[in-house]
Design an enzyme around this catalytic site. Sequence first.
Site, mmCIF file in Angstrom:
data_model
loop_
_atom_site.group_PDB
_atom_site.id
_atom_site.type_symbol
_atom_site.label_atom_id
_atom_site.label_comp_id
_atom_site.label_asym_id
_atom_site.label_seq_id
_atom_site.Cartn_x
_atom_site.Cartn_y
_atom_site.Cartn_z
ATOM 1 N N LYS A 55 14.742 40.730 75.920
ATOM 2 C CA LYS A 55 14.916 40.508 74.657
ATOM 3 C C LYS A 55 15.551 41.499 73.834
ATOM 4 O O LYS A 55 16.424 41.276 73.130
ATOM 5 C CB LYS A 55 13.522 40.221 74.146
ATOM 6 C CG LYS A 55 12.857 39.043 74.616
ATOM 7 C CD LYS A 55 13.429 37.623 74.297
ATOM 8 C CE LYS A 55 12.732 36.571 74.321
ATOM 9 N NZ LYS A 55 13.559 35.086 74.045
ATOM 10 N N TYR B 172 10.399 41.161 80.247
ATOM 11 C CA TYR B 172 10.696 40.148 79.358
ATOM 12 C C TYR B 172 11.120 40.811 77.975
ATOM 13 O O TYR B 172 12.048 40.600 77.180
ATOM 14 C CB TYR B 172 9.360 39.515 78.940
ATOM 15 C CG TYR B 172 9.548 38.703 77.511
ATOM 16 C CD1 TYR B 172 10.073 37.176 77.712
ATOM 17 C CD2 TYR B 172 9.022 38.991 76.385
ATOM 18 C CE1 TYR B 172 10.371 36.326 76.335
ATOM 19 C CE2 TYR B 172 8.722 38.279 75.377
ATOM 20 C CZ TYR B 172 9.548 37.006 75.405
ATOM 21 O OH TYR B 172 9.350 36.177 74.227
#
Length: 260
Positions: free
Chosen positions: A160, A156
């Site tokens: 990002k 994740y």
Amino acid sequence: MTRFEGYAVLITGAARGIGAATARRFAAEGARVLVTDVDGEAAEMAAAGLRERGLTAEAYRCDVADRAAVEAAVAHAVDTFGALDVLVNNAFHCSPDAPLFEDGSDDAWAADLDITLTGAYRCARAALPHLAASGRGAVVCVGSVNGLADFGNHAYSAAKAGLVSLTRTLAGHAAARGVRVNLVAPGTVRTASWEGRDDELAAFAELYPLGRVGEPEDIAAAVTFLASRDASWITGTTLVVDGGITTGDTGFRAARRGPV
């Protein structure tokens, strides 16, 4: 306020949480909003709630991992509203880390990157010609402090961080076409994913210099600012909205008893 009177806005992952709060904020300020989400029923409920308040909103099921679905959602927004002025890339996927890094799976890594990063790429690619044609086009990506510092979640966080880079490079390309591209990087925000975990949120709040975790409305305010004419000379930037958590090591500060 009616900063977005006449604007057409498409938001991904907008059935709940930050996406839903952002849809409410845009609609309350005059925009016509297409609420998209992989959960089509929840998207319709969110849009219906806005219509009940006399606001303009439609729903459309969209899986950002599917190029055809993304292109259909953008086409639906243009067909329904006659234009597309703002794209908000909010959809994401976050897999829990394996206890040991070497035990992480390819599938979890691929899912986080495909939805969080490549999904935003698919949406921007489909929307950009329409945003350029609007004369006031803007893309706002919802990133995370995970893309700026170590807060766990390897895949994740990598996705990002990639979104920060995509925002910067797309801004450089799209500027000549009259489209601005920016990113909001939230810290911990109280959303449905934290339901039943109030003790954890309370513990996190103590780490934030401003003394609380964020609310979806905090992020919606930042997103709508970057999409508005108030930010007409801002592009390629990352706006950190994190209660001060990235200002330094708050745990170290609390433990310190004198000068270092």
